[in-house]
Design a protein around this motif. Structure first.
Motif, PDB file in Angstrom:
ATOM      1  N   MET A   1       0.939  -1.454  -0.274  1.00  0.00           N
ATOM      2  CA  MET A   1       0.099   0.306  -0.007  1.00  0.00           C
ATOM      3  C   MET A   1       0.255   1.357  -0.236  1.00  0.00           C
ATOM      4  N   LYS A   2       0.220   2.019  -0.618  1.00  0.00           N
ATOM      5  CA  LYS A   2       1.174   3.440  -0.928  1.00  0.00           C
ATOM      6  C   LYS A   2       0.660   3.717  -0.253  1.00  0.00           C
ATOM      7  N   GLU A   3       1.307   5.545   0.892  1.00  0.00           N
ATOM      8  CA  GLU A   3       0.972   6.679   1.345  1.00  0.00           C
ATOM      9  C   GLU A   3      -0.072   7.434   0.854  1.00  0.00           C
ATOM     10  N   ASP A   4      -0.634   7.167  -0.240  1.00  0.00           N
ATOM     11  CA  ASP A   4      -1.649   7.793  -1.066  1.00  0.00           C
ATOM     12  C   ASP A   4      -2.708   7.363  -1.175  1.00  0.00           C
ATOM     13  N   GLU A   5      -2.342   5.965  -0.504  1.00  0.00           N
ATOM     14  CA  GLU A   5      -3.545   4.590  -1.215  1.00  0.00           C
ATOM     15  C   GLU A   5      -4.627   4.773   0.331  1.00  0.00           C
ATOM     16  N   MET A   6      -5.360   4.105   0.053  1.00  0.00           N
ATOM     17  CA  MET A   6      -6.075   3.726   1.356  1.00  0.00           C
ATOM     18  C   MET A   6      -6.642   2.436   0.956  1.00  0.00           C
ATOM     19  N   LEU A   7      -6.835   1.240   1.801  1.00  0.00           N
ATOM     20  CA  LEU A   7      -7.169   0.407   1.599  1.00  0.00           C
ATOM     21  C   LEU A   7      -8.884  -0.105   2.437  1.00  0.00           C
ATOM     22  N   LYS A   8      -9.697  -0.548   1.738  1.00  0.00           N
ATOM     23  CA  LYS A   8     -10.860  -1.072   2.229  1.00  0.00           C
ATOM     24  C   LYS A   8     -11.590  -2.045   2.250  1.00  0.00           C
ATOM     25  N   ILE A   9     -11.332  -3.091   3.422  1.00  0.00           N
ATOM     26  CA  ILE A   9     -12.359  -4.287   3.372  1.00  0.00           C
ATOM     27  C   ILE A   9     -13.123  -4.253   4.037  1.00  0.00           C
ATOM     28  N   VAL A  10     -14.047  -4.865   3.854  1.00  0.00           N
ATOM     29  CA  VAL A  10     -15.254  -5.405   3.575  1.00  0.00           C
ATOM     30  C   VAL A  10     -15.712  -6.626   3.922  1.00  0.00           C
ATOM     31  N   VAL A  11     -16.035  -7.049   4.727  1.00  0.00           N
ATOM     32  CA  VAL A  11     -16.576  -8.513   5.433  1.00  0.00           C
ATOM     33  C   VAL A  11     -17.586  -8.468   5.990  1.00  0.00           C
ATOM     34  N   PRO A  12     -18.327  -9.704   5.462  1.00  0.00           N
ATOM     35  CA  PRO A  12     -19.997  -9.812   5.884  1.00  0.00           C
ATOM     36  C   PRO A  12     -19.666 -10.618   7.046  1.00  0.00           C
ATOM     37  N   ALA A  13     -20.993 -10.505   7.784  1.00  0.00           N
ATOM     38  CA  ALA A  13     -21.063 -10.999   9.511  1.00  0.00           C
ATOM     39  C   ALA A  13     -22.196 -12.535   8.553  1.00  0.00           C
ATOM     40  N   SER A  14     -22.460 -13.164   9.708  1.00  0.00           N
ATOM     41  CA  SER A  14     -22.202 -15.148   9.271  1.00  0.00           C
ATOM     42  C   SER A  14     -23.630 -15.896   9.805  1.00  0.00           C
ATOM     43  N   THR A  15     -23.722 -16.361   9.823  1.00  0.00           N
ATOM     44  CA  THR A  15     -24.388 -17.684  10.566  1.00  0.00           C
ATOM     45  C   THR A  15     -24.472 -18.822   9.880  1.00  0.00           C
ATOM     46  N   ALA A  16     -24.440 -19.837  11.274  1.00  0.00           N
ATOM     47  CA  ALA A  16     -23.679 -21.105  11.340  1.00  0.00           C
ATOM     48  C   ALA A  16     -25.259 -21.676  11.823  1.00  0.00           C
ATOM     49  N   ASN A  17     -24.035 -23.523  11.570  1.00  0.00           N
ATOM     50  CA  ASN A  17     -24.847 -24.486  11.693  1.00  0.00           C
ATOM     51  C   ASN A  17     -26.243 -24.763  10.926  1.00  0.00           C
ATOM     52  N   VAL A  18     -27.154 -23.539  10.809  1.00  0.00           N
ATOM     53  CA  VAL A  18     -28.425 -23.288  10.164  1.00  0.00           C
ATOM     54  C   VAL A  18     -29.346 -24.864  10.935  1.00  0.00           C
ATOM     55  N   GLY A  19     -29.000 -24.871  12.294  1.00  0.00           N
ATOM     56  CA  GLY A  19     -29.723 -26.177  12.827  1.00  0.00           C
ATOM     57  C   GLY A  19     -28.764 -27.299  13.344  1.00  0.00           C
ATOM     58  N   PRO A  20     -28.688 -28.439  12.194  1.00  0.00           N
ATOM     59  CA  PRO A  20     -28.406 -29.517  12.646  1.00  0.00           C
ATOM     60  C   PRO A  20     -26.656 -29.058  11.653  1.00  0.00           C
ATOM     61  N   GLY A  21     -25.588 -28.559  10.931  1.00  0.00           N
ATOM     62  CA  GLY A  21     -25.188 -28.452  10.191  1.00  0.00           C
ATOM     63  C   GLY A  21     -24.147 -27.528  11.421  1.00  0.00           C
ATOM     64  N   PHE A  22     -23.563 -28.715  12.490  1.00  0.00           N
ATOM     65  CA  PHE A  22     -23.163 -28.257  13.394  1.00  0.00           C
ATOM     66  C   PHE A  22     -21.503 -27.618  13.110  1.00  0.00           C
ATOM     67  N   ASP A  23     -21.011 -26.778  13.062  1.00  0.00           N
ATOM     68  CA  ASP A  23     -19.674 -26.520  13.312  1.00  0.00           C
ATOM     69  C   ASP A  23     -19.234 -26.539  11.203  1.00  0.00           C
ATOM     70  N   SER A  24     -20.128 -27.281  10.657  1.00  0.00           N
ATOM     71  CA  SER A  24     -19.808 -27.250   8.929  1.00  0.00           C
ATOM     72  C   SER A  24     -21.343 -26.465   8.282  1.00  0.00           C
ATOM     73  N   LEU A  25     -21.860 -25.657   8.921  1.00  0.00           N
ATOM     74  CA  LEU A  25     -22.839 -25.828   7.459  1.00  0.00           C
ATOM     75  C   LEU A  25     -23.250 -23.844   8.428  1.00  0.00           C
ATOM     76  N   GLY A  26     -22.179 -22.801   7.087  1.00  0.00           N
ATOM     77  CA  GLY A  26     -22.524 -21.080   7.016  1.00  0.00           C
ATOM     78  C   GLY A  26     -23.340 -20.449   6.002  1.00  0.00           C
ATOM     79  N   LEU A  27     -23.576 -19.214   6.119  1.00  0.00           N
ATOM     80  CA  LEU A  27     -24.508 -18.120   5.478  1.00  0.00           C
ATOM     81  C   LEU A  27     -23.796 -16.917   5.948  1.00  0.00           C
ATOM     82  N   ALA A  28     -24.019 -16.489   4.831  1.00  0.00           N
ATOM     83  CA  ALA A  28     -22.503 -14.773   4.748  1.00  0.00           C
ATOM     84  C   ALA A  28     -24.371 -14.176   5.075  1.00  0.00           C
ATOM     85  N   VAL A  29     -24.518 -13.851   5.896  1.00  0.00           N
ATOM     86  CA  VAL A  29     -25.417 -12.461   6.145  1.00  0.00           C
ATOM     87  C   VAL A  29     -25.463 -10.928   5.845  1.00  0.00           C
TER      88      VAL A  29
END
Length: 304
Positions: free
Chosen positions: A1-29
């Motif tokens: 990254m240069k001195e005259d630059e800015m980084l913008k990082i965007v990360v969505p939230a998530s929900t996990a499990n969706v019930g029985p999908g324990f530690d294996s299913l995830g949805l970005a929200v």
């Protein structure tokens, strides 16, 4: 990254499990962690929204700790930066706030240290930090992820387009994941393990074939975690009953809770939210959508 630059990082939230999908299913929200990053004389994280007011401001910040470890693993040193942090992801509510921070740290290291990591490498790193691939996978890829994290490798299947409306009932209390994990059994019998994995398999098949009613039925059949966590979250049973009464096809804990997520066909979310809101005066009831795009990074020129 240069001195005259800015980084913008965007990360969505998530929900996990969706019930029985324990530690294996995830949805970005559709909630987001956003970083605005500029070069500086020392590392400093500045909270710019209410949800992140309590974050550490120096090198003890989780985002920095992840970024620093990733860079050092690759033999690199990060330049000092000032980071403005924005987020509407509530802490310790089951919407993947820590997973979003982990993914943000990996993206930060990748850019600052010019690592050119692949998505698979990012997913492996993130899953090793978190211990499971569901939340981090969803935040990285967007959409639905089905993941398997093992000592030797991490495998993630990505399904970008899942056509659902989501209504989140978010209690006003926090529930730490460690506490929610302590109530789970340490082992299952062979019969219980077969049942639990079969229910999870059918849930995945139902989601992929858009058999929403069957997906909702499988959410209720979970034997991995929800029956044990229900006493910690008094809203769960109430939301599940009302959601079905008002036409949702299913409801499940979001991650370890206490947020309860209701799943409805597209176009039904706002109506469902209106119906549920009066029943939960001490909770936030909000419409969410499945975010099809995962974490992203923008390079922006700073104004002179």
């Amino acid at each position: 990254m240069k001195e005259d630059e800015m980084l913008k990082i965007v990360v969505p939230a998530s929900t996990a499990n969706v019930g029985p999908g324990f530690d294996s299913l995830g949805l970005a929200v559709s909630r987001y962690l956003v970083l605005e990053v500029r070069q500086a004389n020392e590392w400093k994280f500045t909270a710019r929204s209410e949800e992140v007011q309590s974050i550490p401001t120096g090198t003890d910040n989780l985002i920095f700790r992840v970024a620093d470890e990733v860079a050092r693993t690759h033999g690199r040193t990060l330049p000092s930066c000032a980071v403005d942090v924005y987020s509407d992801i509530p802490f310790t509510r089951g919407l993947g706030s820590s997973a979003a921070a982990v993914v943000a740290g990996i993206e930060l290291a990748n850019e600052l240290a010019k690592l050119s990591l692949t998505m698979e490498e990012k997913a492996r790193l993130a899953s090793c930090f978190e211990g499971h691939p569901d939340n981090v996978g969803a935040s990285l890829y967007g959409g639905l992820v089905i993941g398997c994290h093992r000592e030797e490798e991490t495998t993630i299947i990505h399904v970008p387009n899942i056509e659902l409306d989501l209504v989140a009932v978010i209690p006003n209390y926090e529930l730490e994941t460690k506490k929610a994990r302590r109530v789970l059994p340490v082992s299952f019998s062979k019969e219980q393990a077969v049942e639990a994995s079969a229910v999870s398999n059918v849930l995945v098949a139902a989601l992929l074939t858009k058999n929403w009613r069957l997906a909702g039925k499988m959410m209720d059949k979970d034997v991995f975690h929800q029956p044990y966590r229900a006493p910690l979250i008094p809203e769960l049973a109430h939301v599940q009953a009302l959601a079905k009464e008002y036409g949702a096809f299913g409801a499940a804990l979001s991650g370890a809770g206490p947020t309860v997520l209701c799943f409805a066909e597209q176009g039904r979310g706002e109506w469902l939210k209106e119906k549920l809101t009066p029943h939960f005066p001490h909770c936030a009831v909000e419409c969410l959508t499945v975010e099809p795009i995962g974490s992203r990074v923008y390079k922006m020129a700073l104004e002179a």
